[in-house]
Design a protein around this motif. Structure first.
Motif, short mmCIF file in Angstrom:
data_model
loop_
_atom_site.label_atom_id
_atom_site.label_comp_id
_atom_site.label_asym_id
_atom_site.label_seq_id
_atom_site.Cartn_x
_atom_site.Cartn_y
_atom_site.Cartn_z
N ASP A 105 0.91 -1.44 0.07
CA ASP A 105 -0.09 -0.16 -0.02
C ASP A 105 0.86 1.33 -0.02
N ALA A 106 2.16 1.26 0.08
CA ALA A 106 2.76 2.38 0.41
C ALA A 106 3.31 3.29 -0.72
N PRO A 107 3.46 2.78 -1.94
CA PRO A 107 3.47 3.82 -3.29
C PRO A 107 2.25 3.93 -3.55
N ARG A 108 2.05 5.41 -4.24
CA ARG A 108 0.74 5.77 -4.48
C ARG A 108 -0.34 5.07 -5.51
N LEU A 109 0.35 4.46 -6.40
CA LEU A 109 -0.12 3.38 -7.43
C LEU A 109 0.14 1.92 -7.17
N GLY A 110 0.61 1.60 -5.94
CA GLY A 110 0.84 0.25 -5.58
C GLY A 110 2.07 -0.34 -6.18
N CYS A 111 2.11 -1.77 -6.13
CA CYS A 111 3.30 -2.46 -6.63
C CYS A 111 2.93 -3.30 -7.79
N LEU A 112 3.72 -3.34 -8.87
CA LEU A 112 3.62 -3.92 -10.32
C LEU A 112 4.55 -5.27 -10.16
N ASN A 113 4.18 -6.25 -10.39
CA ASN A 113 5.21 -7.61 -10.38
C ASN A 113 5.48 -7.98 -11.94
N ILE A 114 6.67 -8.51 -12.33
CA ILE A 114 6.97 -9.02 -13.67
C ILE A 114 7.24 -10.41 -13.28
N HIS A 115 6.11 -11.16 -13.82
CA HIS A 115 5.94 -12.59 -13.71
C HIS A 115 6.43 -13.30 -14.95
N GLY A 116 7.21 -14.27 -14.62
CA GLY A 116 7.44 -14.82 -16.02
C GLY A 116 6.53 -16.39 -16.54
N SER A 117 5.46 -16.20 -16.61
CA SER A 117 4.22 -17.04 -17.03
C SER A 117 3.30 -16.51 -17.64
N LEU A 118 2.19 -17.43 -18.23
CA LEU A 118 0.99 -16.84 -18.53
C LEU A 118 -0.01 -17.03 -17.39
N LEU A 119 -0.10 -16.35 -16.51
CA LEU A 119 -0.88 -16.37 -15.61
C LEU A 119 -2.66 -16.75 -15.66
N PRO A 120 -3.11 -17.39 -15.13
CA PRO A 120 -2.87 -18.03 -13.77
C PRO A 120 -2.04 -19.47 -13.82
N ARG A 121 -1.53 -19.58 -15.12
CA ARG A 121 -0.71 -21.03 -14.93
C ARG A 121 0.63 -20.56 -14.52
N TRP A 122 1.13 -21.52 -13.86
CA TRP A 122 2.52 -21.15 -12.90
C TRP A 122 2.66 -20.34 -12.15
N ARG A 123 1.51 -20.05 -11.09
CA ARG A 123 2.03 -19.15 -10.05
C ARG A 123 3.09 -19.79 -9.11
N GLY A 124 3.91 -18.76 -8.59
CA GLY A 124 4.90 -19.47 -7.78
C GLY A 124 6.39 -19.07 -7.80
N ALA A 125 6.98 -19.99 -7.37
CA ALA A 125 8.59 -19.54 -7.58
C ALA A 125 9.42 -19.90 -8.60
N GLN A 204 -10.25 -20.71 -13.62
CA GLN A 204 -9.78 -21.98 -14.19
C GLN A 204 -8.34 -21.78 -14.74
N GLY A 205 -7.67 -22.87 -14.66
CA GLY A 205 -6.33 -23.14 -15.19
C GLY A 205 -5.23 -22.89 -14.34
N VAL A 206 -5.55 -22.42 -12.98
CA VAL A 206 -4.42 -22.34 -12.09
C VAL A 206 -3.41 -23.55 -11.67
N THR A 207 -2.27 -23.30 -11.85
CA THR A 207 -1.23 -24.24 -11.57
C THR A 207 -0.07 -23.56 -10.75
N TYR A 208 0.64 -24.28 -9.93
CA TYR A 208 1.73 -23.75 -8.91
C TYR A 208 2.91 -24.27 -9.45
N ALA A 209 3.98 -23.37 -9.46
CA ALA A 209 5.45 -23.62 -9.84
C ALA A 209 6.09 -23.99 -8.48
N ASP A 210 6.02 -25.12 -7.99
CA ASP A 210 6.93 -25.22 -6.68
C ASP A 210 8.39 -25.05 -6.82
#
Length: 319
Positions: A105-125, A204-210
């Motif tokens: 919540d600290a920055p005025r416009l929040g936080c943006l993340n660069i994630h290396g997958s086509l979400l929701p597939r492969w959420r995680g590390a 639909q299509g959620v998977t996790y990248a352990d």
């Protein structure tokens, strides 16, 4: 826009470089503490810290963002950077620490993340490793608004990238790092103009990248050759897919599925060693490994390493 950045490894360094090249005033960098690295285990700054220092950007390296003096210092810096100007947005790429709600919540416009997958597939590390291991035809990068859940936030920009049969985690990492940096610059341009619109991820299509463990690198030759080919590519460079011969550990790289007449050969039997590589019988089919690496040595052509070890057709490899 006043931008903060949180990231640690090479993937994040590439993104930070794109932001700097695009002229964004990065006021603050958060990165992991220096870690021992190399044979001498010398304390080494992260790739992101090294780049930040080259550009004179203030760097904070808290062990945690949840509690303690370092966490409080980081939170205050996100609310008001060193030059007295509030941060508009915090860009996050492979940082390695969980961001509590106060930080989000600290920055005025929040936080943006660069994630290396086509979400929701492969959420995680480990989305890059898992996409290759699973045999996905494509992956990509998503620019996501961060929230408390694990990679659950709404997506503002997304771009796909094919996974080539020859891609390893190393090669795909470099492609996605560059794509992520370019996409984040585009996202910031749209954000400044009020044109960046976020869409909630589908259920639909959620998977996790352990997270990848070293134990996963042990090759089970009873698996089908096609499965092992993907795993060897997924675990290149880390942790490296390994087998054993004569009590010595051998890491295997550059695999190609080969045709074999199995006959009486059991899984793990070396069928041939030639200029193309070392061909090993698998549970289904065979795998030709072009490159081998002994412990403490560099990668070398499989035929060269095999000859030095006395490894030849008819020998059996162990996990």
């Amino acid at each position: 826009m006043n931008v903060g950045f949180a990231g640690t490894p090479e993937f994040a360094r590439v993104a930070l470089k794109h932001l700097l090249n695009a002229g964004y005033p990065v006021k603050l960098v958060l990165t992991q503490p220096d870690r021992p690295a190399g044979r001498g285990m010398k304390l080494t700054a992260s790739p992101v810290k090294q780049l930040a220092q080259e550009h004179g950007i203030p760097v904070l390296q808290p062990l945690s963002l949840k509690k303690g003096d370092e966490a409080e210092q980081a939170l205050q810096a996100l609310k008001m950077s060193a030059d007295g100007q509030p941060l508009d947005v915090l860009i996050v790429a492979a940082y390695g620490l969980i961001l509590p709600q106060a930080v989000l919540d600290a920055p005025r416009l929040g936080c943006l993340n660069i994630h290396g997958s086509l979400l929701p597939r492969w959420r995680g590390a480990a989305p890059i490793h898992r996409a290759i291991e699973a045999g996905d035809a494509q992956t990509g990068v998503c620019i996501m608004q961060m929230e408390a859940g694990l990679d659950t936030g709404p997506v503002g920009l997304c771009e796909a990238l094919p996974i080539l049969p020859s891609d390893t985690t190393a090669t795909l990492h470099d492609k996605l790092a560059d794509l992520g940096g370019r996409l984040m610059v585009q996202a910031l341009q749209q954000l400044a103009q009020g044109e960046l619109h976020f869409e909630v991820q589908p259920e639909q299509g959620v998977t996790y990248a352990d997270k990848i463990s070293k134990a996963e690198g042990e090759i089970d030759w009873t698996q089908p050759a096609a499965v092992l080919q993907r795993r060897l590519r997924a675990f290149d460079p880390f942790p490296g897919a390994s087998t054993q011969f004569g009590g010595e550990l051998l890491k295997c790289f550059d695999p190609v599925v080969a045709h074999s007449a199995r006959g009486q050969a059991s899984a793990g039997t070396v069928l041939a060693v030639d200029a193309q590589g070392m061909v090993v019988q698998c549970g289904e089919g065979a795998l030709c490994v072009a490159t081998l690496q002994k412990a403490g040595s560099r990668r070398a052509p499989a035929q060269q390493v095999a000859q030095a070890m006395g490894l030849q057709a008819g020998n059996c490899l162990a996990a």
